[in-house]
Scaffold this motif. Structure first.
Motif, PDB file in Angstrom:
ATOM      1  N   CYS A   1       0.719  -1.130   0.069  1.00 32.12           N
ATOM      2  CA  CYS A   1      -0.018  -0.114   0.208  1.00 32.12           C
ATOM      3  C   CYS A   1       0.890   1.242   0.062  1.00 32.12           C
ATOM      4  O   CYS A   1       0.269   2.103  -0.294  1.00 32.12           O
ATOM      5  CB  CYS A   1      -0.843  -0.009   1.189  1.00 32.12           C
ATOM      6  N   ALA A   2       2.275   1.057   0.429  1.00 31.63           N
ATOM      7  CA  ALA A   2       3.041   2.276   0.382  1.00 31.63           C
ATOM      8  C   ALA A   2       3.293   2.550  -0.908  1.00 31.63           C
ATOM      9  O   ALA A   2       3.829   1.892  -1.717  1.00 31.63           O
ATOM     10  CB  ALA A   2       4.192   2.034   1.345  1.00 31.63           C
ATOM     11  N   ARG A   3       3.018   4.035  -1.192  1.00 28.99           N
ATOM     12  CA  ARG A   3       3.479   4.544  -2.344  1.00 28.99           C
ATOM     13  C   ARG A   3       4.876   5.511  -2.405  1.00 28.99           C
ATOM     14  O   ARG A   3       5.426   5.653  -3.591  1.00 28.99           O
ATOM     15  CB  ARG A   3       2.297   5.444  -2.853  1.00 28.99           C
ATOM     16  N   GLY A   4       5.310   6.088  -1.363  1.00 30.75           N
ATOM     17  CA  GLY A   4       6.547   6.803  -1.566  1.00 30.75           C
ATOM     18  C   GLY A   4       7.151   6.396  -0.230  1.00 30.75           C
ATOM     19  O   GLY A   4       6.867   6.072   0.650  1.00 30.75           O
ATOM     20  N   GLY A   5       8.413   6.856  -0.153  1.00 31.99           N
ATOM     21  CA  GLY A   5       9.199   6.592   1.196  1.00 31.99           C
ATOM     22  C   GLY A   5       8.834   7.481   2.185  1.00 31.99           C
ATOM     23  O   GLY A   5       8.049   8.459   1.994  1.00 31.99           O
ATOM     24  N   SER A   6       9.258   7.278   3.412  1.00 30.30           N
ATOM     25  CA  SER A   6       9.043   8.123   4.470  1.00 30.30           C
ATOM     26  C   SER A   6      10.048   9.176   4.583  1.00 30.30           C
ATOM     27  O   SER A   6       9.781  10.167   5.647  1.00 30.30           O
ATOM     28  CB  SER A   6       8.921   7.275   5.862  1.00 30.30           C
ATOM     29  N   ASP A   7      11.009   9.448   3.815  1.00 34.11           N
ATOM     30  CA  ASP A   7      11.958  10.481   3.923  1.00 34.11           C
ATOM     31  C   ASP A   7      11.431  11.524   3.072  1.00 34.11           C
ATOM     32  O   ASP A   7      11.577  11.349   1.745  1.00 34.11           O
ATOM     33  CB  ASP A   7      13.336   9.762   3.378  1.00 34.11           C
ATOM     34  N   LEU A   8      11.048  12.498   3.622  1.00 36.61           N
ATOM     35  CA  LEU A   8      10.663  13.828   3.044  1.00 36.61           C
ATOM     36  C   LEU A   8      11.965  14.358   2.051  1.00 36.61           C
ATOM     37  O   LEU A   8      11.450  15.053   0.891  1.00 36.61           O
ATOM     38  CB  LEU A   8      10.133  14.798   3.877  1.00 36.61           C
ATOM     39  N   LEU A   9      13.097  14.372   2.291  1.00 37.98           N
ATOM     40  CA  LEU A   9      14.140  14.748   1.625  1.00 37.98           C
ATOM     41  C   LEU A   9      14.714  13.867   0.271  1.00 37.98           C
ATOM     42  O   LEU A   9      15.216  14.540  -0.489  1.00 37.98           O
ATOM     43  CB  LEU A   9      15.542  14.960   2.239  1.00 37.98           C
ATOM     44  N   SER A  10      14.067  12.841   0.147  1.00 32.74           N
ATOM     45  CA  SER A  10      14.329  11.962  -1.171  1.00 32.74           C
ATOM     46  C   SER A  10      13.273  12.364  -1.991  1.00 32.74           C
ATOM     47  O   SER A  10      13.378  11.620  -3.237  1.00 32.74           O
ATOM     48  CB  SER A  10      14.318  10.605  -0.763  1.00 32.74           C
ATOM     49  N   GLY A  11      12.621  13.395  -2.177  1.00 32.77           N
ATOM     50  CA  GLY A  11      11.858  13.834  -3.251  1.00 32.77           C
ATOM     51  C   GLY A  11      10.385  13.711  -3.124  1.00 32.77           C
ATOM     52  O   GLY A  11       9.677  12.734  -3.043  1.00 32.77           O
ATOM     53  N   ALA A  12      10.078  14.810  -2.276  1.00 32.62           N
ATOM     54  CA  ALA A  12       8.637  14.868  -1.731  1.00 32.62           C
ATOM     55  C   ALA A  12       7.577  14.826  -2.630  1.00 32.62           C
ATOM     56  O   ALA A  12       7.829  15.493  -3.771  1.00 32.62           O
ATOM     57  CB  ALA A  12       8.506  15.842  -0.583  1.00 32.62           C
ATOM     58  N   VAL A  13       6.463  14.417  -2.486  1.00 29.02           N
ATOM     59  CA  VAL A  13       5.298  14.282  -3.477  1.00 29.02           C
ATOM     60  C   VAL A  13       4.629  15.404  -2.879  1.00 29.02           C
ATOM     61  O   VAL A  13       3.883  15.451  -2.137  1.00 29.02           O
ATOM     62  CB  VAL A  13       4.600  13.114  -3.844  1.00 29.02           C
ATOM     63  N   CYS A  14       4.311  16.503  -3.792  1.00 26.63           N
ATOM     64  CA  CYS A  14       3.631  17.615  -3.402  1.00 26.63           C
ATOM     65  C   CYS A  14       2.045  17.248  -3.934  1.00 26.63           C
ATOM     66  O   CYS A  14       1.930  17.143  -5.091  1.00 26.63           O
ATOM     67  CB  CYS A  14       4.021  18.839  -4.009  1.00 26.63           C
TER      68      CYS A  14
ATOM     69  N   GLN B   1       0.571  25.270   2.351  1.00 21.67           N
ATOM     70  CA  GLN B   1       1.764  24.171   2.775  1.00 21.67           C
ATOM     71  C   GLN B   1       1.882  23.455   1.384  1.00 21.67           C
ATOM     72  O   GLN B   1       3.143  23.377   1.071  1.00 21.67           O
ATOM     73  CB  GLN B   1       1.320  23.232   3.684  1.00 21.67           C
ATOM     74  N   ALA B   2       0.961  23.310   0.581  1.00 22.36           N
ATOM     75  CA  ALA B   2       1.200  22.623  -0.781  1.00 22.36           C
ATOM     76  C   ALA B   2       1.757  23.516  -1.719  1.00 22.36           C
ATOM     77  O   ALA B   2       2.741  23.104  -2.507  1.00 22.36           O
ATOM     78  CB  ALA B   2      -0.290  22.356  -1.295  1.00 22.36           C
ATOM     79  N   ARG B   3       1.584  24.861  -1.569  1.00 22.05           N
ATOM     80  CA  ARG B   3       2.349  25.740  -2.451  1.00 22.05           C
ATOM     81  C   ARG B   3       3.849  25.944  -1.967  1.00 22.05           C
ATOM     82  O   ARG B   3       4.641  25.799  -2.851  1.00 22.05           O
ATOM     83  CB  ARG B   3       1.824  27.279  -2.231  1.00 22.05           C
ATOM     84  N   ALA B   4       4.005  25.791  -0.733  1.00 27.52           N
ATOM     85  CA  ALA B   4       5.631  25.959  -0.204  1.00 27.52           C
ATOM     86  C   ALA B   4       6.275  24.567  -0.662  1.00 27.52           C
ATOM     87  O   ALA B   4       7.383  24.563  -1.023  1.00 27.52           O
ATOM     88  CB  ALA B   4       5.495  26.014   1.367  1.00 27.52           C
ATOM     89  N   CYS B   5       5.504  23.656  -0.674  1.00 27.66           N
ATOM     90  CA  CYS B   5       6.133  22.258  -0.868  1.00 27.66           C
ATOM     91  C   CYS B   5       6.345  22.366  -2.489  1.00 27.66           C
ATOM     92  O   CYS B   5       7.526  21.682  -2.954  1.00 27.66           O
ATOM     93  CB  CYS B   5       5.040  21.307  -0.912  1.00 27.66           C
ATOM     94  N   ARG B   6       5.800  22.826  -3.380  1.00 24.52           N
ATOM     95  CA  ARG B   6       6.130  23.050  -4.662  1.00 24.52           C
ATOM     96  C   ARG B   6       7.095  24.202  -5.114  1.00 24.52           C
ATOM     97  O   ARG B   6       7.432  24.412  -5.886  1.00 24.52           O
ATOM     98  CB  ARG B   6       4.605  23.303  -5.535  1.00 24.52           C
ATOM     99  N   GLY B   7       7.395  24.948  -4.016  1.00 24.72           N
ATOM    100  CA  GLY B   7       8.337  26.138  -4.115  1.00 24.72           C
ATOM    101  C   GLY B   7       7.752  27.349  -4.636  1.00 24.72           C
ATOM    102  O   GLY B   7       8.210  28.114  -5.502  1.00 24.72           O
ATOM    103  N   ARG B   8       6.255  27.444  -4.697  1.00 20.86           N
ATOM    104  CA  ARG B   8       5.644  28.635  -5.266  1.00 20.86           C
ATOM    105  C   ARG B   8       5.409  29.696  -4.017  1.00 20.86           C
ATOM    106  O   ARG B   8       5.159  29.484  -2.924  1.00 20.86           O
ATOM    107  CB  ARG B   8       4.561  28.263  -5.918  1.00 20.86           C
TER     108      ARG B   8
END
Length: 85
Positions: A25-38, A78-85
């Motif tokens: 069920c896991a789609r992504g890693g738990s490490d946010l620095l390895s490429g967070a999905v925004c 928070q989503a905007r910050a994640c995308r760098g906007r």
């Protein structure tokens, strides 16, 4: 003395199956620095924003909807910050 290893086999098999199913069920890693999905941020035009502002004024004091919209606003920021906007 008899061994009870045979009693543990079904439990271990069930645990292994459950673990593999849950890890699927896991789609992504738990490490946010390895490429967070925004998450995507839906853009609303001025007309929709103005209409929403008018409708919010009509809500009663301490409205649950108003509180939820405040939380939604924070999540959008928070989503905007994640995308760098």
């Amino acid at each position: 003395m008899m061994s009870n290893a045979r009693c543990w086999r079904p439990r271990l098999a069930a645990l292994a199956i459950a673990t593999s199913l849950l890890s699927g069920c896991a789609r992504g890693g738990s490490d946010l620095l390895s490429g967070a999905v925004c998450p995507p941020v839906v853009e609303y035009d001025q007309e929709v924003q103005a209409r929403a502002a008018e409708e919010i004024v009509l809500l009663p004091d301490r409205s649950a909807i108003a509180a939820m919209l405040a939380d939604y606003s924070v999540m959008r920021d928070q989503a905007r910050a994640c995308r760098g906007r």
